[in-house]
Structures are given as structure tokens and as C-alpha cells.
Write an enzyme that holds these catalytic residues in place. Structure first.
Site, PDB file in Angstrom:
ATOM      1  N   SER A  42       0.841  -1.192   0.000  1.00  0.00           N
ATOM      2  CA  SER A  42       0.000   0.000   0.000  1.00  0.00           C
ATOM      3  C   SER A  42       0.873   1.238   0.000  1.00  0.00           C
ATOM      4  O   SER A  42       2.006   1.223   0.498  1.00  0.00           O
ATOM      5  CB  SER A  42      -0.897   0.012   1.240  1.00  0.00           C
ATOM      6  OG  SER A  42      -1.590   1.243   1.357  1.00  0.00           O
ATOM      7  N   TYR A  72      -2.021  -0.210  10.450  1.00  0.00           N
ATOM      8  CA  TYR A  72      -2.105  -0.615   9.053  1.00  0.00           C
ATOM      9  C   TYR A  72      -0.848  -0.166   8.308  1.00  0.00           C
ATOM     10  O   TYR A  72      -0.247  -0.933   7.560  1.00  0.00           O
ATOM     11  CB  TYR A  72      -3.346  -0.009   8.415  1.00  0.00           C
ATOM     12  CG  TYR A  72      -3.503  -0.338   6.946  1.00  0.00           C
ATOM     13  CD1 TYR A  72      -4.006  -1.563   6.539  1.00  0.00           C
ATOM     14  CD2 TYR A  72      -3.139   0.591   5.963  1.00  0.00           C
ATOM     15  CE1 TYR A  72      -4.152  -1.866   5.192  1.00  0.00           C
ATOM     16  CE2 TYR A  72      -3.286   0.295   4.613  1.00  0.00           C
ATOM     17  CZ  TYR A  72      -3.784  -0.926   4.235  1.00  0.00           C
ATOM     18  OH  TYR A  72      -3.918  -1.226   2.902  1.00  0.00           O
TER      19      TYR A  72
END
Length: 287
Positions: free
Chosen positions: A145, A158
Site C-alpha cells: 500500500s 495498518y
């Protein structure tokens, strides 16, 4: 290289995982293993894809937070479909909240297990067979990501999991190259927000549109086939990395917060909602 191959995809029941599965079948894969914790969706997709072509498509219910489940899952795939030639580490979960609101086990530990440790555990299981078989090219695609390249409020754990995934994937790529296993190519995909529902409510930073799953998955898949080490989408992901690299930290904080609007992109995050209101933890197939 997909034709005749065995493909293993995690988080394969929906979103980008489903797109990878459909792409593998359309490009002539011999067998496709769909790993997901959502058994009904995975099994329905396996039946549909099996009926649509010549590939053997099988669903496996595997909890990626459990290394023992991963080990037994790999053995089941090898016994029924053969050793994977292509591995797509796609599954991921996100918790969108300030760090102090994270539950230590449900949020912190599980996020790190699914997003960072599971790709390592799974790759470690399939890698020996990939290294031994030099008869065809192998591919490992890890969906990381843009959150693994820049800090961002309300996604601390995250982001940490994705920073870990990027560092591991890139380091393994170099180890394979240095040890002569160039028939195995590692690709790390770093997208900004993708409209799978996993990041519902999030807003794209300046000049950064929220991508469709088809656009994002297509870029990742093409990069994997080409053996591209790192794929960043859209182009502003690399711009942000470069800008942060040259600016002092406080100057970057100003640019990211006031100009690019990176630091406010998660302020309205809700996550996927299906049927009833969901907690601010989203388990999904897009990392």
C-alpha cells in the site's frame, strides 16, 4: 507465463482478489486456488470459474492469522492442484482509528499477522518448491500500500504492517537475485485508495483519484508478469515519496497536511458496511 500454471490467491473471494482469479483463468491457468475466510463467496466463485473454462478452480478456507492453517492449506493445495507457480499475497485488513483506540489483540496483533506476517509465512511455505523448479518462471506478487511509504493519521498499525510488507518483499527480491534464483520474480504493489469498499469514507489526497479495483488490479498483474520490482499507482504515490525524501520532516508535515491533504484522508473513514453497521475494523481482500 500464466498459461499452464498453478496460481494461489489470498483474499480471493471478492474485490481485487476476485479480479486476479478471473484474470488467471482467462489467461489459461491450469489451476487456481482461492484462499479466503468467506467460504460461501469463495466456493461460489470457484464453481463459476470452473464452469467457465478449463482451469481447475478450488476454494480453500484458510485463516491467514494462523500459521498452522497456512501450512496445512499449502499442503492441501499441493496435494490437489500441485505446487503454486504464481502466488498473489492479496488479503488484508484495516483498522481506521487513532492508535490508542486499537485493541491489542483484535486490532494490532491481527492486523500485523494478516498484512505482514501471513505473506511471509505463506511465501516461506511455497518458496522451496519454486526455487527447486527452474523449468518455468515463477512469480510472487505482494499487495502492499501507499500507506507503507508515508505516515498517515488514523492508520498507524495498518501503515506499520505495510511498511513491513514492503521491506520484506524488496529484501527477499534481492536475496533471490543474489543467490541465482532469477526465475522467481518478486513484485510489490503500492496503490493509494481503491474503491473495493475496504476504505469507504476515505478521501484521495490532492491529484490522487480513488482507483477502481479493475485499474489497480490490472496494474499489479501487468507488473507481476513483467517482473517489475515495485509498482506504484497512481503517479502521485511516487511523488509523495520523493517529496518526503527531500524535505525536512516538519516541512513535509506541512505539505502533506495542508497542501496534499494526505493527513486528513482518513478523517471520514467508515470501512465496508454490509447489511448492518460495521465496526471501524474492516477485513477485506484489498491490502
Amino acid at each position: 507465463m500464466v498459461a499452464g500454471s498453478c496460481v494461489l490467491i489470498t483474499g480471493a473471494a471478492r474485490g481485487m482478489g476476485e479480479i486476479y482469479a478471473r484474470t488467471a483463468v482467462s489467461q489459461g491457468a491450469r489451476a487456481v486456488a482461492l484462499w479466503d475466510i468467506d467460504a460461501p463467496r469463495a466456493e461460489a466463485l470457484a464453481r463459476e470459474l470452473s464452469a467457465a473454462g478449463d482451469a481447475v478452480v478450488t476454494a480453500f478456507v484458510v485463516d491467514l492469522a494462523d500459521p498452522a492453517a497456512i501450512r496445512s492449506g499449502v499442503r492441501a493445495v499441493e496435494d490437489s492442484l500441485g505446487a503454486p507457480d504464481i502466488l498473489v499475497n492479496n488479503a488484508g485488513i484495516v483498522r481506521g482509528a487513532p492508535f490508542w483506540e486499537h485493541d491489542p489483540e483484535r486490532d494490532i496483533e491481527t492486523t500485523m499477522r494478516v498484512n505482514a506476517l501471513a505473506p511471509m509465512w505463506l511465501t516461506r511455505e511455497v518458496l522451496p518448491a519454486m526455487m527447486a523448479d527452474r523449468g518455468r518462471s515463477k512469480r510472487i506478487l505482494t499487495i502492499a500500500s501507499a500507506a507503507g511509504t508515508l505516515p498517515n493519521p488514523n492508520m498507524s498499525v495498518y501503515a506499520a504492517s505495510k511498511w513491513a510488507a514492503i521491506g520484506w518483499s524488496e529484501s527477499l527480491r534481492l536475496e533471490l537475485e543474489r543467490s541465482g534464483h532469477r526465475h522467481i520474480a518478486m513484485t510489490t504493489f503500492c496503490p493509494s485508495y481503491v474503491s473495493t469498499g475496504m476504505f469507504a469514507g476515505a478521501r484521495g489526497p490532492l491529484l490522487t483519484p480513488i482507483m477502481t479495483p479493475e485499474t489497480a488490479a490490472g496494474a499489479a498483474w501487468s507488473g507481476m508478469l513483467a517482473g517489475t520490482p515495485v509498482v506504484n499507482r497512481p503517479w502521485t504515490v511516487k511523488l509523495g515519496m520523493a517529496t518526503r525524501g527531500v524535505l525536512p520532516t516538519r516541512a513535509w508535515d506541512f505539505v502533506a497536511g495542508k497542501i496534499f491533504k494526505v493527513y486528513s484522508s482518513m478523517d471520514r473513514f467508515t470501512g465496508r458496511r454490509e447489511g448492518t453497521p460495521a465496526p471501524r475494523t474492516t477485513r477485506s481482500t484489498r491490502s
